[in-house]
Scaffold this motif. Structure first.
Motif, PDB file in Angstrom:
ATOM      1  N   ILE A 161       0.849  -1.197   0.000  1.00 21.38           N
ATOM      2  CA  ILE A 161       0.000   0.000   0.000  1.00 21.38           C
ATOM      3  C   ILE A 161       0.886   1.250   0.000  1.00 21.38           C
ATOM      4  O   ILE A 161       0.722   2.145  -0.832  1.00 21.38           O
ATOM      5  CB  ILE A 161      -0.916   0.012   1.243  1.00 21.38           C
ATOM      6  CG1 ILE A 161      -1.883  -1.166   1.195  1.00 21.38           C
ATOM      7  CG2 ILE A 161      -1.679   1.322   1.333  1.00 21.38           C
ATOM      8  CD1 ILE A 161      -2.758  -1.276   2.412  1.00 21.38           C
ATOM      9  N   HIS A 183     -12.063  -2.245  -7.192  1.00 21.94           N
ATOM     10  CA  HIS A 183     -10.819  -1.860  -7.855  1.00 21.94           C
ATOM     11  C   HIS A 183     -10.774  -2.381  -9.277  1.00 21.94           C
ATOM     12  O   HIS A 183     -10.284  -1.704 -10.173  1.00 21.94           O
ATOM     13  CB  HIS A 183      -9.613  -2.364  -7.063  1.00 21.94           C
ATOM     14  CG  HIS A 183      -8.324  -2.033  -7.735  1.00 21.94           C
ATOM     15  ND1 HIS A 183      -7.516  -2.988  -8.306  1.00 21.94           N
ATOM     16  CD2 HIS A 183      -7.720  -0.856  -7.972  1.00 21.94           C
ATOM     17  CE1 HIS A 183      -6.474  -2.409  -8.861  1.00 21.94           C
ATOM     18  NE2 HIS A 183      -6.561  -1.110  -8.669  1.00 21.94           N
ATOM     19  N   GLY A 231     -15.401   2.305  -4.188  1.00 21.72           N
ATOM     20  CA  GLY A 231     -14.159   2.182  -3.443  1.00 21.72           C
ATOM     21  C   GLY A 231     -14.323   2.428  -1.956  1.00 21.72           C
ATOM     22  O   GLY A 231     -13.630   1.824  -1.137  1.00 21.72           O
ATOM     23  N   VAL A 254      -4.394  -3.219  -0.540  1.00 18.76           N
ATOM     24  CA  VAL A 254      -5.599  -3.160   0.290  1.00 18.76           C
ATOM     25  C   VAL A 254      -6.318  -4.504   0.268  1.00 18.76           C
ATOM     26  O   VAL A 254      -6.771  -5.004   1.301  1.00 18.76           O
ATOM     27  CB  VAL A 254      -6.526  -2.021  -0.186  1.00 18.76           C
ATOM     28  CG1 VAL A 254      -7.816  -2.022   0.605  1.00 18.76           C
ATOM     29  CG2 VAL A 254      -5.815  -0.694  -0.079  1.00 18.76           C
ATOM     30  N   HIS A 258      -3.413  -0.460  -4.480  1.00 12.31           N
ATOM     31  CA  HIS A 258      -4.762  -0.923  -4.175  1.00 12.31           C
ATOM     32  C   HIS A 258      -4.831  -2.429  -3.982  1.00 12.31           C
ATOM     33  O   HIS A 258      -5.658  -2.915  -3.219  1.00 12.31           O
ATOM     34  CB  HIS A 258      -5.727  -0.493  -5.286  1.00 12.31           C
ATOM     35  CG  HIS A 258      -6.168   0.919  -5.156  1.00 12.31           C
ATOM     36  ND1 HIS A 258      -5.676   1.922  -5.946  1.00 12.31           N
ATOM     37  CD2 HIS A 258      -7.039   1.501  -4.311  1.00 12.31           C
ATOM     38  CE1 HIS A 258      -6.230   3.069  -5.581  1.00 12.31           C
ATOM     39  NE2 HIS A 258      -7.063   2.841  -4.603  1.00 12.31           N
ATOM     40  N   GLY A 282      -2.904   1.486   6.446  1.00 13.11           N
ATOM     41  CA  GLY A 282      -3.821   1.486   5.320  1.00 13.11           C
ATOM     42  C   GLY A 282      -4.448   2.850   5.125  1.00 13.11           C
ATOM     43  O   GLY A 282      -4.575   3.344   3.990  1.00 13.11           O
ATOM     44  N   GLY A 307     -11.695   6.711  -2.351  1.00 16.57           N
ATOM     45  CA  GLY A 307     -12.602   6.272  -1.299  1.00 16.57           C
ATOM     46  C   GLY A 307     -13.656   7.280  -0.914  1.00 16.57           C
ATOM     47  O   GLY A 307     -13.962   7.450   0.273  1.00 16.57           O
ATOM     48  N   THR A 315     -12.507  -3.120   4.738  1.00 18.38           N
ATOM     49  CA  THR A 315     -11.143  -3.638   4.909  1.00 18.38           C
ATOM     50  C   THR A 315     -10.475  -3.029   6.128  1.00 18.38           C
ATOM     51  O   THR A 315      -9.886  -3.739   6.941  1.00 18.38           O
ATOM     52  CB  THR A 315     -10.307  -3.326   3.658  1.00 18.38           C
ATOM     53  OG1 THR A 315     -11.040  -3.713   2.511  1.00 18.38           O
ATOM     54  CG2 THR A 315      -8.992  -4.055   3.694  1.00 18.38           C
ATOM     55  N   PHE A 316     -10.572  -1.710   6.252  1.00 16.94           N
ATOM     56  CA  PHE A 316      -9.842  -1.066   7.353  1.00 16.94           C
ATOM     57  C   PHE A 316     -10.476  -1.378   8.701  1.00 16.94           C
ATOM     58  O   PHE A 316      -9.770  -1.523   9.698  1.00 16.94           O
ATOM     59  CB  PHE A 316      -9.732   0.436   7.109  1.00 16.94           C
ATOM     60  CG  PHE A 316      -8.859   0.760   5.903  1.00 16.94           C
ATOM     61  CD1 PHE A 316      -7.804  -0.058   5.556  1.00 16.94           C
ATOM     62  CD2 PHE A 316      -9.105   1.878   5.124  1.00 16.94           C
ATOM     63  CE1 PHE A 316      -7.008   0.217   4.447  1.00 16.94           C
ATOM     64  CE2 PHE A 316      -8.313   2.167   4.022  1.00 16.94           C
ATOM     65  CZ  PHE A 316      -7.272   1.330   3.684  1.00 16.94           C
ATOM     66  N   ALA A 355      -4.420   5.412   1.960  1.00 14.30           N
ATOM     67  CA  ALA A 355      -5.586   6.012   1.307  1.00 14.30           C
ATOM     68  C   ALA A 355      -5.400   7.523   1.178  1.00 14.30           C
ATOM     69  O   ALA A 355      -5.788   8.137   0.173  1.00 14.30           O
ATOM     70  CB  ALA A 355      -6.841   5.698   2.112  1.00 14.30           C
ATOM     71  N   GLN A 383     -13.257  -4.991  -2.422  1.00 17.80           N
ATOM     72  CA  GLN A 383     -12.192  -4.195  -3.019  1.00 17.80           C
ATOM     73  C   GLN A 383     -11.759  -4.798  -4.347  1.00 17.80           C
ATOM     74  O   GLN A 383     -11.431  -4.078  -5.284  1.00 17.80           O
ATOM     75  CB  GLN A 383     -10.999  -4.092  -2.048  1.00 17.80           C
ATOM     76  CG  GLN A 383      -9.767  -3.431  -2.611  1.00 17.80           C
ATOM     77  CD  GLN A 383      -9.900  -1.913  -2.719  1.00 17.80           C
ATOM     78  OE1 GLN A 383     -10.947  -1.342  -2.447  1.00 17.80           O
ATOM     79  NE2 GLN A 383      -8.830  -1.249  -3.124  1.00 17.80           N
ATOM     80  N   GLU A 438     -13.041  -0.102   1.081  1.00 20.20           N
ATOM     81  CA  GLU A 438     -11.949   0.273   1.986  1.00 20.20           C
ATOM     82  C   GLU A 438     -12.459   0.348   3.416  1.00 20.20           C
ATOM     83  O   GLU A 438     -11.738  -0.002   4.351  1.00 20.20           O
ATOM     84  CB  GLU A 438     -11.334   1.601   1.545  1.00 20.20           C
ATOM     85  CG  GLU A 438     -10.624   1.446   0.200  1.00 20.20           C
ATOM     86  CD  GLU A 438      -9.657   2.575  -0.111  1.00 20.20           C
ATOM     87  OE1 GLU A 438      -9.615   3.553   0.655  1.00 20.20           O
ATOM     88  OE2 GLU A 438      -8.951   2.473  -1.132  1.00 20.20           O
TER      89      GLU A 438
END
Lengths: 465, 504
Positions: free
Chosen positions: B302, B352, B407, B329, B326, B429, B401, B414-415, B433, B348, B411
């Protein structure tokens, strides 16, 4: 569908069939006018083969009883030899593939006799029968290799004869000392020496290093129609004979190590030399050595999978070699050369032979859905099952470098614009016949690659538990 | 056994073989055949996404069950199938006017590649998984090598000779580099497959390639780690994991737009999916023990990708490096080993895939129209190409994002998942971003809004509208209605986590 009976493929009976076919073919020559075309002659060869296949069951004596055995393993070699013979006879229809325009009616007779030798070799029960078969398989090639007129032909024949003579010597030495029944292990040191000598003699024929060094010279000079045959069937007949020799010695450290070493050296050196060759003949010669190294890996793994894997590997290799040789024949006729630079852009000429050649190269490189992938996969799986990590590592290295070797040819063929003016010329009949052989082999390759296990199962062979 | 899943693989395969021999005068026919096939796959994949539950088909390809080709459409694979089908269709519309020479073989290779991708997403048979994987990787060599663009980089400094010897920057170099990297990765995969299969065969006396069965293989510590690393590095090289990512910028820069779309949009996802499906779910013990490696490298990806993107002056390289970032991610989501993180990773992949395909289409159009890839020389393009600029901004905003676009939701998941697993990962992360927004907005400002543009250029017109509308529309759809995918993805992930023994 029930498995096709392998017992029907008694090697000795098939050998008889080939002898019969050679005889028929020879008699036909006496009737045919000397000016008859190559295609007609080839038609007669295939016809003689078919006719003798029908006639052989009615021959009133059983050659098998006279020193032959029929096993599924021998059946593998028989299937491969029959396939390769038919392919070679088709390849011989390409004008110029047997040296020059001169009438060579005897070439096909010699090929059929060599096939008789190969099948007898894999079916022989004792070493002396095997020796006669070994010579029957070798002698026709000395003549065939020298078919090209002039010094090039003599040179090629000589280059094949010399190692062949050494192999004969080794075989005789071995046959005198090793136990004469194939399948028995030597009892003492002298007998082991003889056993080793025979192994070495067969390694010559299988084009495996350290005894396969002759390929470079021979591939350069031999007429392409002969080369297609020499590069395919004898190698796998020899491999199956090696398998029969070492079968009782499985698990003996010395024998396994020797085979592993031969396989590793062949893969390493074969690939490395192929990397430095600039002609198609040179690349095919040395990458062929590497391929036999891969095939030898099969003998390191469990006995159960030998038959199926050898059949798969052999079929994939023979199909690819025949298609490649057809392409080389076509290129040599059309543009007079088969070195890499002469082929620049030829794959984009919209002709079918280069496309068939690319399929064959992908198969040799081991790209999925082509049988070459499955062959390599199961050969390497054998090394894994035997936990021979060195052999596996060498095989993987050779595969990756080999990919570069083959992709480089594909790159030459398609990545640049066509510069040779060969594509614009009228298509000669030699080109059309080479295209026919190449495309048939490539299409068969594609078909075999879809469901190889199913195909093998029809013949009663397996790849996996 | 309805055959609908098999048709997903068979239709592009058939389209490929039908279009391959078409002569040049039937180029339009080749385009139409491929487009129809692509639309068909979009329909099937869309139906699969709308369908609850799992669809299974078994096709016998050998004498025993070991050889059965198993095709499974579950929530996760359906989402990825739909992504692939959409990118396939838009790749055809993007190439409609742009690919002029060798139209038939171009579309044939594209279809073959897609057949491989569908196969990978569908099967849970490790051997066919690998076979399809290779089928999807190799056509790229020819797609880039024949239809790619060349921009040779003049050598300077101590490595001048190397630059010249390898003709760095040419399409031949890009194609060969990409292929060799991925083939070395495949070699690693092969060893992994051999080891896993042979271990299973030894333990249970019979062989299998079914992933759920292989997951039961008892493996000791070293072997487990070895196999895990082989699968991770092998598949990961296609996902662009650091340090095996360097093929990606060179390959993407040289590739024609449709190939870049497929490669960045779909093939890199294939690598991540391989790590996910084979490296983690089929090796549960190794994944829980060594999953942190994936996380650490994902963080490097990342940040490294973002920093590298900050310094690019070539817009294709910029997008390529942003893809590397990406994909980090995605890998970060996978490393979390929890429900939220994994859902985020799959989201993602889809988001993506769509936005990078959109970026590469737009870059391709810009390059075709202006013959320029240097950001500095494209100043003020927005006035000349206003429509393209609007779509570009949608892609930018989704990429950094912005809520309401695809996106963001990916994200976010994921985060949050990373936060549950390892707080430091989530922070890294988020920094990534933030960096993304810097480089993307900076480029957008320079390229679209600064100064008068003097060179040639023609805005989107005709069929060229299709790709941006479909891709940007999909991004907006996922942004405002994420449950469409999440409801399909989550149950499958729950099931996998239970299977791995991570949740009960």
């Amino acid at each position: 569908m029930t498995p096709l009976s392998i017992a029907a493929l008694d090697p000795m009976q098939i050998s008889l069939m080939f002898v019969l076919a050679a005889g028929l073919r020879w008699s036909v020559d006496m009737i045919l006018p000397p000016t008859s075309s190559l295609a007609r002659r080839s038609f007669w060869s295939l016809g003689a083969l078919a006719l003798s296949a029908v006639l052989t069951p009615f021959v009133p004596f059983d050659l098998g009883a006279a020193g032959g055995v029929a096993t599924p393993l021998a059946g593998v070699a028989v299937l491969l030899v029959i396939g390769a013979t038919v392919a070679a006879l088709l390849l011989a229809t390409v004008e110029g593939s047997l040296g020059d325009e001169a009438e060579r009616p005897d070439a096909e007779v010699l090929m059929l006799l060599a096939s008789a030798g190969m099948t007898a070799l894999v079916g022989a029960a004792d070493l002396w029968t095997a020796f006669i078969a070994f010579e029957l398989m070798s002698l026709p090639f000395y003549a065939l290799a020298a078919f090209r007129r002039g010094i090039a032909g003599v040179e090629a024949g000589f280059r094949l004869l010399l190692p062949g003579a050494v192999a004969t010597l080794l075989f005789v030495l071995g046959a005198g000392t090793a136990p004469s029944t194939i399948g028995l292990l030597p009892g003492d040191a002298v007998a082991w020496l003889g056993f080793t000598a025979i192994l070495a003699a067969v390694l010559f024929k299988a084009a495996l290093l350290p005894f396969g060094f002759w390929v470079g010279d021979v591939y350069r000079g031999v007429p392409i129609g002969v080369l297609g045959f020499l590069a395919s069937a004898p190698k796998f007949a020899a491999l199956v004979f090696i398998a029969r020799l070492v079968e009782p010695a499985i698990g003996r450290a010395g024998v396994t190590d020797a085979l592993a070493a031969a396989a590793e050296v062949s893969m390493l050196v074969g690939t490395a030399v192929a990397l430095h060759r600039r002609t198609l003949r040179g690349i095919l010669a040395w990458s062929g050595v590497a391929h036999m190294g891969f095939a030898l890996l099969i003998l390191l793994g469990p006995r159960r999978y030998w038959d199926g894997t050898i059949l798969l590997y052999g079929a994939s290799y023979i199909l690819a070699v025949i298609a490649s040789m057809a392409a080389v024949a076509g290129f040599e006729r059309r543009i007079g050369a088969s070195d890499l630079d002469a082929l620049t852009g030829f794959g984009r000429s919209g002709l079918w032979l280069p496309i068939a050649f690319i399929v064959a190269l992908f198969s040799l490189a081991g790209i999925p859905f082509l049988p070459g992938f499955w062959g390599k996969f199961f050969a390497m799986l054998s090394a894994t099952r035997a936990e021979n990590w060195l052999a596996l590592a060498v095989a993987l290295g050779a595969t990756v470098v080999g990919l570069y070797v083959y992709l480089r040819i594909v790159g030459k063929l398609v990545l640049s614009d066509l510069k040779a003016d060969g594509s614009t010329g009228a298509e000669s009949s030699a080109w059309q016949r080479a295209t026919f052989v190449g495309v048939v082999a490539a299409v068969l390759s594609l078909l075999v690659g879809i469901a190889p296990a199913q195909l093998l199962a029809y013949f009663g062979y397996e790849l996996l538990k | 056994m309805s055959g609908i899943l098999l048709s997903l693989v068979a239709a592009p395969l058939a389209a490929g073989f039908v279009t391959l021999p078409l002569p040049a005068r039937l180029a339009t026919l080749a385009r139409w055949i491929t487009l129809l096939c692509a639309v068909y796959t979009v329909g099937v994949a869309g139906w699969l996404v709308a369908q609850p539950g799992t669809l299974i088909e078994m096709w016998p390809l050998g004498p025993s069950g070991t050889w059965d080709l198993s095709l499974i459409a579950n929530g996760v694979s359906s989402a990825l199938l739909l992504l692939t089908a959409v990118v396939y269709a838009t790749a055809v519309t993007t190439s409609w006017r742009r690919v002029k020479a060798g139209v038939a073989p171009f579309h044939a290779l594209l279809s073959l590649l897609v057949a491989g991708v569908f196969g990978v997403f569908l099967t849970d048979h490790l051997l066919y998984f690998f076979v399809f994987y290779e089928l999807s990787v190799l056509p790229m060599y020819l797609l880039i090598g024949i239809w790619g663009s060349t921009k040779q980089i003049p050598g300077e400094g101590p490595f001048r000779r190397l630059f010249e010897d390898f003709s760095i920057g040419t399409r031949g170099y890009g194609a060969l580099k990409l292929t060799l990297y991925l083939l070395v990765g495949s070699a690693a995969l092969l060893i992994g497959i051999f080891l896993l299969y042979a271990s299973y065969e030894r333990s249970f006396g019979v062989g299998t390639f079914r992933l759920d069965e292989l997951a039961r293989t008892p493996l000791d510590g070293t072997l487990r780690l070895t196999i895990f690393l082989l699968f991770y590095a092998g598949f990961g090289s296609l996902a662009g994991i650091w340090p095996f990512h360097t093929w990606s910028p060179d390959g993407h820069a040289a590739a024609p737009p449709a190939a870049s779309m497929m490669h960045a949009g779909v093939l890199m996802k294939l690598g991540a999916y391989g790590v996910f499906r084979v490296g983690m779910i089929a090796l549960p013990a190794a994944a829980t023990e060594w999953g942190w490696i994936v996380g650490v490298i994902a963080v490097i990806n990342i940040l490294y990708g973002a920093f590298a993107a900050l310094w690019q002056t070539d817009v294709k390289y910029l997008i390529a490096y942003s893809s590397v970032s990406h994909m980090g991610v995605v890998m970060l989501g996978l490393a979390t080993l929890n429900q939220t993180g994994w859902t985020g990773a799959v989201l993602q992949m889809v988001a993506h895939g769509l936005m990078t395909a959109l970026f590469f289409t737009l870059v391709g159009i810009v390059y075709e129209e202006t013959h320029e890839r240097e950001i500095g020389k494209l100043r003020g393009l927005g006035r000349r190409m206003p429509a393209l600029s609007v779509v570009w901004m949608i892609a930018v905003l989704s990429s950094l994002g912005l809520p309401g676009l695809g996106g963001f939701i990916a994200e976010l998941y994921t985060f949050v998942g990373a936060w549950q697993a390892q707080i430091a990962w989530a922070i890294a992360g988020a920094v990534g971003a933030w960096l993304t927004s810097i480089y993307l907005l900076r480029v957008a400002r320079t390229m679209l809004f600064r100064g008068p543009y003097e060179g040639p250029g023609k805005d989107l017109y005709g069929i060229e509208w299709v790709t941006p509308i479909v891709l940007a529309g999909s991004l907006i759809l996922i942004g405002i209605w994420p449950r469409l995918l999440i409801d399909r993805i989550e149950p499958q992930i729950e099931q996998w986590l239970r299977l791995m023994g991570i949740t009960s």
